[in-house]
Motif scaffolding. Structure first.
Motif, PDB file in Angstrom:
ATOM      1  N   SER A 114     -10.667   2.419   6.623  1.00 41.36           N
ATOM      2  CA  SER A 114     -11.103   3.402   5.635  1.00 41.36           C
ATOM      3  C   SER A 114     -12.250   4.257   6.170  1.00 41.36           C
ATOM      4  CB  SER A 114     -11.507   2.720   4.326  1.00 41.36           C
ATOM      5  OG  SER A 114     -12.501   1.755   4.554  1.00 41.36           O
TER       6      SER A 114
ATOM      7  N   ALA B 236       0.818  -1.211   0.000  1.00 41.60           N
ATOM      8  CA  ALA B 236       0.000   0.000   0.000  1.00 41.60           C
ATOM      9  C   ALA B 236       0.854   1.265   0.000  1.00 41.60           C
ATOM     10  CB  ALA B 236      -0.929   0.013   1.205  1.00 41.60           C
TER      11      ALA B 236
ATOM     12  N   GLU C 196      -3.660   2.547  -8.234  1.00 40.81           N
ATOM     13  CA  GLU C 196      -4.610   1.434  -8.091  1.00 40.81           C
ATOM     14  C   GLU C 196      -4.145   0.432  -7.042  1.00 40.81           C
ATOM     15  OE1 GLU C 196      -7.575   1.405  -9.349  1.00 40.81           O
ATOM     16  OE2 GLU C 196      -7.090   3.363 -10.212  1.00 40.81           O
ATOM     17  N   THR C 197      -2.884   0.041  -7.110  1.00 43.89           N
ATOM     18  CA  THR C 197      -2.363  -0.921  -6.147  1.00 43.89           C
ATOM     19  C   THR C 197      -2.421  -0.371  -4.730  1.00 43.89           C
ATOM     20  OG1 THR C 197      -0.889  -1.895  -7.796  1.00 43.89           O
ATOM     21  CG2 THR C 197      -0.333  -2.280  -5.493  1.00 43.89           C
ATOM     22  N   SER C 198      -2.095   0.916  -4.592  1.00 47.92           N
ATOM     23  CA  SER C 198      -2.094   1.548  -3.272  1.00 47.92           C
ATOM     24  C   SER C 198      -3.465   1.491  -2.625  1.00 47.92           C
ATOM     25  CB  SER C 198      -1.633   3.008  -3.406  1.00 47.92           C
ATOM     26  OG  SER C 198      -1.552   3.629  -2.158  1.00 47.92           O
ATOM     27  N   VAL C 199      -4.504   1.817  -3.397  1.00 52.50           N
ATOM     28  CA  VAL C 199      -5.858   1.835  -2.853  1.00 52.50           C
ATOM     29  C   VAL C 199      -6.402   0.421  -2.683  1.00 52.50           C
ATOM     30  CG1 VAL C 199      -8.224   2.595  -3.274  1.00 52.50           C
ATOM     31  CG2 VAL C 199      -6.320   4.123  -3.801  1.00 52.50           C
ATOM     32  N   GLU C 200      -6.092  -0.470  -3.628  1.00 51.76           N
ATOM     33  CA  GLU C 200      -6.587  -1.842  -3.569  1.00 51.76           C
ATOM     34  C   GLU C 200      -6.090  -2.552  -2.315  1.00 51.76           C
ATOM     35  OE1 GLU C 200      -8.824  -5.089  -4.860  1.00 51.76           O
ATOM     36  OE2 GLU C 200      -8.793  -3.036  -5.633  1.00 51.76           O
ATOM     37  N   ALA C 201      -4.855  -2.240  -1.903  1.00 52.13           N
ATOM     38  CA  ALA C 201      -4.262  -2.905  -0.740  1.00 52.13           C
ATOM     39  C   ALA C 201      -4.986  -2.558   0.558  1.00 52.13           C
ATOM     40  CB  ALA C 201      -2.789  -2.536  -0.628  1.00 52.13           C
TER      41      ALA C 201
ATOM     42  N   LYS D 107      -8.126  -2.771   1.113  1.00 51.13           N
ATOM     43  CA  LYS D 107      -9.235  -3.701   1.364  1.00 51.13           C
ATOM     44  C   LYS D 107      -8.846  -4.775   2.374  1.00 51.13           C
ATOM     45  CE  LYS D 107     -11.351  -2.998  -3.176  1.00 51.13           C
ATOM     46  NZ  LYS D 107     -11.727  -3.620  -4.477  1.00 51.13           N
TER      47      LYS D 107
END
Length: 247
Positions: free
Chosen positions: A220, A180, A190-195, A197
């Protein structure tokens, strides 16, 4: 893994302390270790106030939002961004030169210097078996803290730090996964935000265990509440009145 990394990875905030005093030798070593942190252009634009007087700690606990451990800890360090010393020491060489201690860049230099020194000091304290807890709450009533501690113009209290022998083992709050925060050769949104979850799931589990089921809020959502809160908006006017952050 080595001893230094193991110590860093074991960090946790401590909010309960024994009565054991922090010795003068320990204090000197902690601050000296802090001074060895990197500093922009060797400006060293920070100072630290060691508070051990019970009545002062009591007042600071109230000003910090009634945080009892500020009073309870044997040593409370107040880390200050400080251009007062820099400017006074430079007076004889400046003459009529225009100076820029009130610029945004100077503010950033002093604040970052204070943070770097404080984190070095925290690591040093933990290496001695002491525990620490950063206290951003001293900015709740920042003008009163500055007056209480006689902090001069061109300086301001950035945060406090409780220091002492832990009274009990504290839990360790999980951090965001490395993916992240680690980007390679450029920012990967995308990877930063996806992590986040997976981290939300971990934080829900952590909070349920820590509070015995009373809390289970995803990170979040906690951040959404934090972003929507008008937190310490008085600080800018205070800084400007001190001669900082004017341009």
């Amino acid at each position: 893994m080595n001893d230094t990394i193991a110590s860093l990875m074991a960090h946790r905030s401590v909010r309960a302390f024994r009565d054991t005093p922090v010795t003068e030798e320990q204090l000197q070593t902690i601050v000296a270790a802090g001074q060895m942190a990197s500093t922009s252009s060797n400006v060293q634009a920070y100072s630290v106030i060691a508070v051990t007087e019970p009545s002062l700690k009591r007042q600071l606990a109230v000003l910090s939002g009634d945080q009892a451990y500020v009073e309870q800890c044997p040593l409370f360090l107040v880390w200050c961004a400080d251009f007062y010393r820099t400017c006074r020491a430079s007076e004889m060489y400046l003459g009529e030169e225009t100076t820029y201690e009130d610029s945004t860049e100077s503010f950033m230099v002093a604040t970052i210097d204070a943070a770097l020194a404080a984190q070095n000091a925290a690591v040093a304290a933990e290496s001695m078996g002491l525990g620490i807890c950063y206290i951003g709450g001293i900015r709740n009533r920042i003008a009163e803290v500055a007056e209480l501690l006689r902090i001069p113009e061109l300086a301001y209290p950035v945060f406090g730090m409780c220091v002492g022998v832990p009274a009990r083992q504290s839990g360790q709050r999980p951090r965001l996964p490395v993916e992240a925060v680690l980007h390679r050769n450029g920012y990967d949104p995308e990877t930063s935000v996806e992590a986040v979850k997976g981290y939300d799931v971990k934080m829900v589990r952590y909070l349920r265990e820590r509070t015995e089921g009373r809390k289970s809020t995803p990170w979040s959502k906690i951040m959404a509440e934090w972003l929507a809160r008008p937190n310490r908006l008085h600080v800018r006017a205070f800084l400007e009145a001190r001669g900082l952050l004017r341009r």
